[in-house]
Design an enzyme around this catalytic site. Structure first.
Site, short mmCIF file in Angstrom:
data_model
loop_
_atom_site.label_atom_id
_atom_site.label_comp_id
_atom_site.label_asym_id
_atom_site.label_seq_id
_atom_site.Cartn_x
_atom_site.Cartn_y
_atom_site.Cartn_z
N GLU A 64 0.98 -1.65 -0.04
CA GLU A 64 0.04 -0.14 -0.19
C GLU A 64 1.19 1.24 -0.35
O GLU A 64 0.42 2.42 1.29
CB GLU A 64 -0.98 -0.17 0.99
N GLY B 70 2.19 4.94 -0.89
CA GLY B 70 0.58 6.14 -1.05
C GLY B 70 2.16 7.07 -1.24
O GLY B 70 2.51 7.99 -2.10
N CYS C 220 -0.56 33.04 10.83
CA CYS C 220 -0.45 33.67 12.02
C CYS C 220 0.08 32.67 12.57
O CYS C 220 -0.76 32.55 13.97
CB CYS C 220 -1.86 34.46 12.50
#
Ligand SMILES: *Cc1c(COP(=O)(O)O)cnc(C)c1O
Length: 448
Positions: A300, A302, A375
């Site tokens: 799997e 990614g 910020c």
């Protein structure tokens, strides 16, 4: 041995006044057309990573080699959209999803439901219903109670749900090491050592409308060696044999998870070929010792598929010099960061590199810190990097290896727009995701 680089295959650095290029596209034109920040996706690079995984899995787990084949499930949480899924389908990979939203995008992108794996440690009733209604190929369960929920929901629909059990083997792998512990103190999976994984297998076999179809592990992220994987896989295959003795079911599939590392600066990484060759050896040896037929294997990946394929282009804005204990530092502010890529440095202390893309700037460099426009004083993209003294407002900075967990973890904090993803190849650009607009913010605000 070739040096490890974070830049995608078609990246050409700036040369004199000529800007850097990606996919045959000039980065300054890309920024002019799509604005900044922008995720530039190197389509050729991405495709070749998918193909490398598919080829390695096919070759090393082939029946001629005494194994039962292997599938590659792209972990769509790293980055997903309809165009991405279409490419995953085109290159013959399957897809993992971890929410109803990711499932909807996988289906909209044309992924065959039988080639979708559904994850999640806390699937909602709606997510379970959507997975069953679509007819997904595997639902990876993460708790005992989930078995009863899925059994009941499958019963109502008159279907049989293919179940994988996510097992925590006590092995956790990270960037450069792995740790093996007997105790599990984390939210994922069912423990092998305390017997809950075996209990889940028994329950899955007993309950109606469930088919115990596989076991699953996912032991960490940004893994750069396979020692932990080998140890964990051996435990998982032993559990498979034990489940067969106890219940009579020898599960046909074993999913080894993802987590294979990429180069962010210059870290060494493993190729899909190296991963598959090693793991095929581990599976073959373990099944011989256990005297059981080998399972079909899944991977799997990614990050290792999409991570290195994208470069984010930022515009340089304010530049400020501050005095520090041993000299000076230049604070270079870019027009994004925390809302896109910088979440990873903040969450995991990840380190990136950067290069000036708008032109080649020679001459002396200055100790610099690249910061975003949010910020938060923690909004730091790169803590320490040498940048050219001559860098100016309006120059473009390129940060490589932003394809995984960049756009997918992006937020609208400060109501900044999430950045577009533009796929480039042979000098042509295609918009995969557009930039948010102020109208998008108002669209979810009923008071507008
Ligand atoms: C996140 C995840 C992956 C992919 O991890 P990468 O580090 O991107 O390869 C694979 N499987 C599961 C279950 C995951 O949660």
């Amino acid at each position: 041995m070739a040096a490890f680089t974070p830049w995608p295959s078609t990246w050409v650095p700036a040369d004199g006044d000529r800007p850097a290029q990606i996919g045959g596209f000039d980065t300054r034109s890309l920024a002019a057309e799509y604005g900044t920040p922008v995720f530039a996706l190197d389509l050729a690079d991405l495709r070749s990573r998918m193909d490398a995984w598919a080829a390695a899995a096919n070759e090393h787990f082939a029946p001629e080699r005494g194994l039962a084949g292997a599938d590659v499930f792209y972990a769509s949480k790293a980055f997903t959209c309809i165009s991405m899924i279409r490419l995953v389908v085109e290159r013959g990979l399957c897809a993992d999803v971890a929410s109803g939203g990711e499932l909807a995008v996988a289906l909209a992108g044309g992924m065959d439901p039988a080639r979708i794996g559904v994850h999640g440690n806390n699937k909602s009733a709606e997510e379970i219903a959507a997975a069953l209604d679509a007819g997904v190929g595997r639902i990876v369960i993460d708790s005992l109670g989930e078995l009863d929920l899925i059994s009941a929901a499958a019963g109502e629909r008159g279907v049989t749900a293919p179940i994988f059990i996510r097992v925590t083997t006590g092995v956790h792998a990270g960037a450069n090491e792995y740790i093996a512990t007997a105790h599990e103190d984390q939210k994922f999976g069912l423990s092998l050592t305390d017997g809950s994984a075996l209990a889940a297998a028994r329950r899955a076999v007993e309950l109606p409308n469930l088919e115990l179809a596989g076991l699953h592990q996912h032991i960490g992220s940004q893994i750069s060696d396979l020692e932990g994987h080998a140890v964990s896989t051996h435990s998982l295959l032993s559990l498979r044999a034990e489940i067969a003795r106890e219940t009579g079911v020898l599960v046909p599939d074993v999913d080894l998870g993802g987590g294979y590392g990429i180069t962010y600066v210059d870290e060494p990484t493993l190729s899909p070929d190296e991963v598959c060759a090693r793991m095929a050896g581990v599976v073959r040896a373990a099944c011989e010792v256990l005297e059981v037929a080998p399972p079909r294997i899944s991977f799997e990946p990614g990050r290792s598929i999409v991570g290195p394929a994208m470069v984010t282009l930022y515009s340089v804005g304010a530049i400020k010099r501050v005095t520090i204990d041993d000299g000076e530092r230049s604070y270079v502010a870019i027009d994004g960061s925390m809302g896109d890529t910088v979440l990873r440095p903040m969450l995991y202390g990840s380190v990136y590199t950067a290069d000036v893309a708008s032109r080649e700037i020679s001459g002396p460099t200055v100790r610099s810190r690249i910061v975003g426009k949010h910020c938060e004083s923690g909004d730091i993209m790169i803590r320490d990097i040498d940048l050219p003294e001559g860098l100016e407002r309006g120059d473009l900075l390129a940060i490589p290896a932003t394809g995984a967990y960049g756009r997918s973890m992006a937020s609208n904090y400060n109501l900044l727009a999430r950045s577009p993803v533009v796929a480039v190849e042979n000098g042509e650009a295609t918009l995969w995701l557009r930039r948010d607009t102020v109208s998008d913010f108002f669209a979810v605000d009923p008071a507008y």
